[in-house]
Design an enzyme around this catalytic site. Structure first.
Site: not given
Ligand code: ZN
Length: 185
Positions: A75-78, A116, A144, A146
């Protein structure tokens, strides 16, 4: 490039209170750099050529479904993993594509930093553009880490996303046929 990543990993280790020079961690920056290189190799591949290179003219106009394609992404956020199954379907107009290429296409997009929803769209849109079928349906089910490791969501939650294009979008029956053929969980 990997030396830059290695140095960055050493900085992270120091910041979280670790000693990058202790025995167990000495090789970690190198391992992390290699892991990221592998997990993000989708940036070096062109998803269009994956499909283009394997098109065949075939007089077949029923639904073709590839179910349960395993994928692993970040995931590009975490920068934490999300992973699960992709299900890809299309109804050919004139061309079909080698079955294994559907799996390759999912992998090229999965091996990039992702969300996603975007990954689902990208797989569907690439097939729509390169294959020019009557329609495409893509459903992705994923867990996920995260969310799960940080306790943000219920522990066993699975996120489902779908993109329906062409006849899969305009015809309820076609969409339903696809959904009915997906594995029941
Ligand atoms: Zn994430």
């Amino acid at each position: 490039m990997s030396q830059v990543i290695e140095e960055a990993v050493r900085s992270i280790l120091r910041e979280i209170g670790e000693d990058p020079s202790r025995e167990g961690l000495v090789k970690t920056p190198d391992r992390v750099a290699r892991a990221y290189s592998f997990l993000t190799k989708g940036y070096e591949e062109d998803p269009k050529t994956v499909i283009n290179g394997a098109l065949f003219v075939e007089d077949y106009s029923e639904m073709i479904i590839m179910r349960d394609l395993d994928f692993f992404s970040l995931c590009e956020h975490h920068l934490l993993p999300f992973f699960g199954k992709a299900h890809v379907a299309y109804i050919p107009k004139r061309h079909i594509v080698g079955i294994s290429k559907l799996a390759r296409l999912v992998e090229v997009y999965a091996r990039r930093l992702q969300v996603q929803e975007r990954m689902t769209n990208q797989v569907a849109n690439t097939l729509m553009e390169e294959l020019d079928p009557h329609g495409v349906g893509v459903v992705i089910e994923a867990e996920h880490l995260c969310m799960r490791m940080r306790g943000v969501e219920k522990q066993n939650s699975v996120v489902t996303t779908s993109t329906m294009l062409g006849i899969f979008r305009s015809h309820q029956e076609t969409r339903q046929e696809f959904i009915n053929l997906l594995p029941r969980r």
